[in-house]
Design a protein around this motif. Structure first.
Motif, short mmCIF file in Angstrom:
data_model
loop_
_atom_site.label_atom_id
_atom_site.label_comp_id
_atom_site.label_asym_id
_atom_site.label_seq_id
_atom_site.Cartn_x
_atom_site.Cartn_y
_atom_site.Cartn_z
N UNK A 115 46.74 15.68 41.05
CA UNK A 115 45.54 15.29 41.78
C UNK A 115 45.59 13.82 42.18
N UNK A 116 46.13 13.01 41.28
CA UNK A 116 46.24 11.58 41.57
C UNK A 116 47.18 11.33 42.74
N UNK A 117 48.27 12.09 42.79
CA UNK A 117 49.25 11.89 43.85
C UNK A 117 48.66 12.31 45.19
N UNK A 118 48.02 13.48 45.21
CA UNK A 118 47.40 13.96 46.44
C UNK A 118 46.31 14.94 46.03
N UNK A 119 45.07 14.67 46.40
CA UNK A 119 43.95 15.53 45.95
C UNK A 119 44.12 16.99 46.34
N UNK A 120 44.89 17.24 47.37
CA UNK A 120 45.06 18.63 47.81
C UNK A 120 46.17 19.36 47.06
N UNK A 121 46.95 18.62 46.32
CA UNK A 121 48.09 19.21 45.62
C UNK A 121 47.56 19.96 44.39
N UNK A 122 47.92 21.23 44.27
CA UNK A 122 47.37 22.06 43.20
C UNK A 122 48.51 22.64 42.37
N UNK A 123 48.31 22.61 41.05
CA UNK A 123 49.26 23.27 40.15
C UNK A 123 49.02 24.77 40.28
N UNK A 124 49.97 25.49 40.81
CA UNK A 124 49.78 26.89 41.15
C UNK A 124 50.28 27.80 40.03
N UNK A 125 51.41 27.47 39.46
CA UNK A 125 52.00 28.36 38.47
C UNK A 125 52.82 27.51 37.49
N UNK A 126 52.79 27.90 36.22
CA UNK A 126 53.59 27.17 35.24
C UNK A 126 54.12 28.18 34.23
N UNK A 127 55.43 28.24 34.12
CA UNK A 127 55.99 29.19 33.16
C UNK A 127 57.12 28.54 32.38
N UNK B 164 60.54 24.14 31.36
CA UNK B 164 59.55 24.93 32.09
C UNK B 164 59.72 24.72 33.58
N UNK B 165 59.24 25.70 34.33
CA UNK B 165 59.24 25.56 35.79
C UNK B 165 57.79 25.63 36.25
N UNK B 166 57.33 24.59 36.93
CA UNK B 166 55.97 24.61 37.45
C UNK B 166 56.03 24.60 38.97
N UNK B 167 55.01 25.21 39.56
CA UNK B 167 55.00 25.30 41.01
C UNK B 167 53.73 24.66 41.54
N UNK C 81 60.68 20.90 50.67
CA UNK C 81 60.44 21.12 49.24
C UNK C 81 59.60 22.37 49.05
N UNK C 82 60.09 23.31 48.23
CA UNK C 82 59.39 24.57 48.04
C UNK C 82 58.27 24.48 47.01
N UNK C 83 58.13 23.33 46.37
CA UNK C 83 57.02 23.17 45.43
C UNK C 83 57.38 23.35 43.97
N UNK C 84 58.66 23.58 43.67
CA UNK C 84 59.05 23.81 42.28
C UNK C 84 59.53 22.53 41.60
N UNK C 85 59.08 22.33 40.37
CA UNK C 85 59.55 21.21 39.56
C UNK C 85 59.92 21.75 38.19
N UNK C 86 61.11 21.36 37.72
CA UNK C 86 61.51 21.73 36.36
C UNK C 86 61.19 20.56 35.45
N UNK C 87 60.62 20.89 34.28
CA UNK C 87 60.18 19.84 33.36
C UNK C 87 60.74 20.11 31.96
N UNK C 88 61.30 19.06 31.33
CA UNK C 88 61.66 19.17 29.91
C UNK C 88 60.61 18.42 29.11
N UNK C 89 60.05 19.10 28.13
CA UNK C 89 58.95 18.52 27.36
C UNK C 89 59.38 18.36 25.90
N UNK C 90 58.63 17.52 25.16
CA UNK C 90 58.95 17.38 23.74
C UNK C 90 58.35 18.53 22.96
#
Lengths: 110, 898
Positions: free
Chosen positions: B744-756, B553-556, B720-729
């Protein structure tokens, strides 16, 4: 004669013809005598005006024509009321009655 | 006054249909008057009047006789006219009633004919409406043929996007261009605007303030950009697309003047207007924001949108722009800061395409092929039903002959049969229109917005005109023609002693067999085309992408800009975020990435070359797509490392510079050598040691692979453009809450914007191949069914005609098997001829479709074999029914009937 008066007269004659034909199909002469009797000769209607009224009503689809044999075994053209004519009679009669009531009301005031 | 005919008895006149003259018409009137006078006079005389007196009184009571006669003549004429019209209406009505009865006697034929027509008309109407809307209707810009989109190219043909500050240089070249605008090269970017606290996600595009002016776009409501909107420090404004206005704001006029807030940057923009329906460039745009002419944006890279001067051809403009870029290098300013010579950024060419081509370019051939296919389909449908109709009508030869003998004219017969066919066509046309509306509805709902101009498809009005035109064609092809043929044939068929009812001449039968063969050929062409597209789709869906898309998945993430103001701080946040995500249960691995997939090979590119090449050749360095990745990138994507190693936690800013390259780049820089251990240099003269070579991936572009250089982001510490690729089980959805908490734990202002998920992301590049395959398969199947109906028809009538021959054969000892073989062999000749033509057609069709194909040769034996196999199977079924009927012929009955 003004157009309005003409219309009024035509309308009256049409109503009388429709009413006459509401009993049974009739030939032109029969309609003429029946109206004379019914109105006790109060109205002086020319026969040509009556026939013109018949044509007018036929054009309007209110009456239908058919050639038949008269009581004295002569060939005669018979007129009969169509369903549309029957509806027209009901409507015209209602209009006429309310018209007369209105005019009478006005005249009675004096 | 009276002519001769009027003296004849009325009955005789009516019998011979002699014209009723004006004088004749008055006969009735006069008769009636005579009767009236006779009665009146008798009445008056009964009252005691004398003969003469009574007559005078009757006339007086009647009134003007002559005036009455004139009046009556007019009345009679009116009545005669009315009677005539009623008779005509009655004639048509009785024709229709007769036709309905005739059709009702053969419900299967009628139903099949209507269904086939409805399908044919529906499909071709829908395709025509789609094609017209998408390709023929003008784009919502002024003089669209004057507008071009241009990109300078490097030696390897990579698109280069010029800095915003370069546009005035081009604009100065007024001989070529009338206006020049720029669109920020990253194109459409989803932004979750806040509208009075409610989140509205819009695909936002940043464009120069003269963008709409250059394109000549007029607002639907409000205004578009004004020159002042581009001034540094101007109040920020935003223009909505028509589609976004309708869908996200319900077409509310009060949207004007509202303020949209970008939640993370807290930037505000006032809605000033809505662009017209059908304007959504770049494709997928929901909103446009003006690019301010300040120093910050001067280095932003933009795509060039230009309006050419009148009478300047695209070729001439291309040459002029190339000359200009070589005279005044677009990157000179940027290069000066990086202390490298402009020589390294030589412009080798210019890619310049018309506006329409840029938007529609590569989808046009596919759409054209589909439109053609649907037109062929309608033609087959009409020819086929025409064939069935002909058989049916010829079967009524006796009826035709009897009617002719009874005095019906040739035209009467054609009209009679024509009315039957017109009724079928009418029903087919109405159902076809409904089918078309349904298909358009499906397309507008089911097709994603990634396809060009899909925004206007939902606006397509009911294609009444097209449906009516197709119905008319259908009536002509299958209604009138067979009726004429049948009427002509039927009028003498029965008179020939040797003919049987429904008999056909040899030549007509042969013509019908060829028609069926042609249908078979067309069906084969469409089926093999569909097979090619289906195989292309299958290949695209199942090919080795170089990474594993499932459970990827790619989350932003996003955060207020102020919060991540410094690169160092942002990098720190990103690093801690990725570490936290990797520690989340259910996550196998995670890595930062530059961007979402399928953004093409022109974004995020850098110049690099082999370190050992001489200084003089550095200008030949290629632009290569790059990725700044975490140590677990290859584990996250499951991209195989072919040689050497991937990144590790030990690769840090203080350790030696390392780079991992893919197969294509290795081949490009060091053909036939082991790349591991070599060094490459980047534009700023840094050297990077190649530590690993990995498999090529279909990540930038689904269809093509190209060179990619992977850098360890710990060494580069990039933006950093804000994209993280994740491999999940397991599924991504189950993990989103914990990922949100981690952010939120890393930075309260950091928001999960999109996840596909990767599967969702793959849907975009697969949209068009999927639609093409779906439509073509639909057309192919319908064509196949139609040709099967055609084959069945021609075989059935063949068996009926050969009843005597077959009866004789059976009487002489032929077995049922022999008879079946006889009929099936005959069918095989029809199908075989069709297949041969179809094979040739399929090869041509493959050529036409070649631009749409991927991983499949245009002459693909598997597709051809599959199509031919399906065709033969269905044909065998269609021919089997008449063949079986032939075996059941009773010789005694067959011979007696003749």
């Amino acid at each position: 004669m003004s157009g309005d008066a003409n219309d009024l007269l035509h309308g009256t004659l049409d109503l009388l013809v429709l009413k006459t034909l509401s009993w049974a199909p009739m030939h032109g002469y029969g309609i003429s005598t029946w109206i004379e009797h019914a109105t006790k000769r109060e109205l002086d209607i020319l026969d040509s005006a009556l026939y013109k009224a018949l044509h007018r009503l036929e054009d309007a689809g209110a009456i239908a024509t058919e050639w038949g044999t008269s009581d004295n075994n002569r060939r005669a053209k018979y007129y009969s009321l169509t369903p549309r004519g029957r509806r027209m009679l009901r409507a015209k009669a209602a209009t006429w009655k309310s018209y007369v009531a209105a005019v009478t009301g006005v005249l009675d005031i004096a | 006054m009276r002519d001769l005919s009027s003296k004849l008895p009325r009955g005789v006149r009516r019998l011979f249909r002699l014209s009723v003259t004006r004088a004749g018409m008055l006969d009735n009137v006069d008769d009636e008057m005579r009767f009236h006078f006779a009665m009146r006079v008798a009445e008056l005389r009964a009252l005691g009047m004398g003969e003469r007196e009574a007559a005078a009184e009757a006339r007086r009571r009647f009134g003007n006789v002559e005036e009455y006669r004139t009046h009556s003549a007019r009345h009679e004429a009116r009545q005669a006219h009315r009677t005539g019209r009623r008779a005509l209406m009655h004639g048509i009505w009785s024709d229709v009633q007769y036709a309905l009865r005739a059709l009702g006697r053969t419900p299967v034929f009628t139903g099949a004919a209507i269904a086939v027509l409805a399908l044919g008309i529906g499909m071709s109407t829908a395709m025509a409406a789609l094609y017209t809307t998408v390709f023929v209707d003008r784009l919502a810009v002024a003089q669209q043929d004057r507008i071009v989109i241009a990109h300078p190219l490097d030696r390897r043909g990579t698109h280069l996007d010029v800095p915003f500050s370069y546009l005035p240089t081009i604009a100065g070249d007024t001989k070529v261009v009338r206006g020049i605008a720029g669109v920020y090269h990253l194109g459409v970017q989803p932004v979750p605007f806040l509208d009075k606290g409610v989140s509205v996600e819009l695909g936002a595009v940043t464009a120069s303030a003269n963008y709409f002016h250059v394109l000549g776009v007029r607002p639907a409501i409000g205004r578009l950009f004004l020159p002042d909107d581009g001034l540094a420090g101007a109040a920020p404004v935003i223009v909505l697309s028509y589609r976004a206005w309708q869908r996200q704001f319900g077409g509310d006029l009060s949207v004007l003047g509202r303020t949209l807030v970008m939640p993370y940057t807290q930037q505000r923009a006032r809605v000033v207007g809505v662009a017209p329906a059908g304007f959504a460039y770049p494709t997928g745009s929901d909103a446009w924001i003006p690019l301010p002419a300040d120093t910050a944006s001067s280095t932003l890279q933009v795509d060039i949108v230009a309006r050419l001067a009148p009478n300047v051809s695209i070729d001439a403009a291309r040459a002029q722009l190339l000359a200009l870029t070589q005279r005044a290098n677009p990157f000179a300013q940027a290069l000066a800061q990086q202390k490298v010579t402009a020589n390294m950024f030589q412009i080798a060419g210019v890619d310049m395409q018309s506006f329409a081509y840029t938007i529609l370019g590569n989808t046009r051939p596919a759409a054209m092929a589909l439109l053609l296919a649907s037109a062929l389909l309608l033609l087959i449908a009409c020819v086929n039903i025409g064939n069935l109709v002909l058989v049916r009508l010829l079967g009524r030869a006796t009826e035709i002959a009897v009617r002719r003998a009874m005095g019906a004219t040739y035209t009467d017969i054609v009209r009679l049969f024509g009315v039957e066919q017109a009724l079928i066509a009418l029903a087919g046309g109405v159902l076809g229109l409904l089918t078309a509306l349904g298909l358009l509805r499906i397309v507008s709902v089911a097709v994603p917005a990634q396809l060009p101009r899909m925004d206007v498809v939902s606006n397509v009005s009911a294609p009444l005109g097209a449906a009516a035109a197709m119905t008319l064609v259908a009536i002509l092809v299958f209604g009138v023609l067979p009726s004429v043929i049948a009427a002509r044939a039927g009028s003498y068929a029965v008179l020939r002693s040797d003919s049987r009812a429904g008999g056909e001449t040899h030549s007509r039968r042969r013509a019908r067999r060829w028609l069926v063969s042609t249908q078979m050929a067309l069906a084969l062409v469409m089926l093999s085309g569909a097979a090619l597209l289906v195989r292309t789709l299958a290949h695209l869906q199942s090919m080795d992408l170089g990474y594993t898309p499932s459970h990827l998945s790619v989350v932003e993430f996003t955060a207020p800009r102020s919060d991540l103001s410094t690169l160092v701080k942002m990098f720190d946040v990103a690093q801690r975020l990725v570490t936290r995500i990797e520690a989340t249960p259910g996550v196998i691995a995670a890595t930062p990435i530059e961007s979402e997939p399928f953004k093409g090979q022109s974004l995020f590119i850098m110049k690099l070359g082999a370190a050992e090449q001489p200084e003089s050749e550095r200008s030949h360095d290629a632009f290569v797509p790059f990725e700044f990745v975490g140590p677990d990138y290859f584990r996250t994507f499951e991209t195989p490392i072919l040689n050497g190693r991937g990144f590790t936690a030990a690769d840090t800013k203080s350790s030696g510079n390392v780079v991992v390259i893919n197969e294509s780049l290795a081949r490009q820089l060091w053909p036939n050598q082991n790349a591991v251990g070599k060094q490459l240099h980047t534009l700023d003269d840094t050297l990077w040691s190649v530590v690993g070579v990995v498999r090529d991936t279909h990540f930038r572009d689904l269809k093509r692979v190209g060179p990619v250089a992977y850098f360890d982001w710990q060494q580069v510490q990039p933006f950093w453009n804000g994209f993280v690729a994740i491999r999940t089980t397991n599924s991504l959805a189950a993990l989103l809450p914990s990922i949100r908490v981690a952010a939120h734990d890393v930075d309260p202002n950091l928001v999960l914007f999109d996840a596909r998920t990767m599967d969702d992301l793959l849907a975009a590049p697969l949209a068009q191949p999927r639609l093409s395959a779906l439509l073509m398969t639909g057309f192919g199947v319908v064509a196949l069914l139609l040709s099967a109906i055609g084959l069945y028809g021609v075989m059935s009538s063949g068996v009926r005609q050969q009843t005597r021959d077959i009866g004789v054969r059976l009487a002489l000892g032929a077995t049922a098997r022999d008879v079946r073989r006889l009929v099936l062999g005959d069918a095989l000749r029809v199908v075989g001829a069709g297949s041969l033509i179809g094979f040739v057609g399929s090869i041509i069709a493959g050529r036409v479709l070649s631009a749409q194909l991927f991983g499949v040769s245009p002459i693909d034996p598997v597709s051809l074999a599959a199509a031919a196999g399906l065709l033969l199977t269905i044909a065998a079924v269609a021919a089997h029914v008449p063949a079986r009927r032939a075996t059941r012929i009773d010789p005694a009955v067959a011979l007696r009937n003749e």
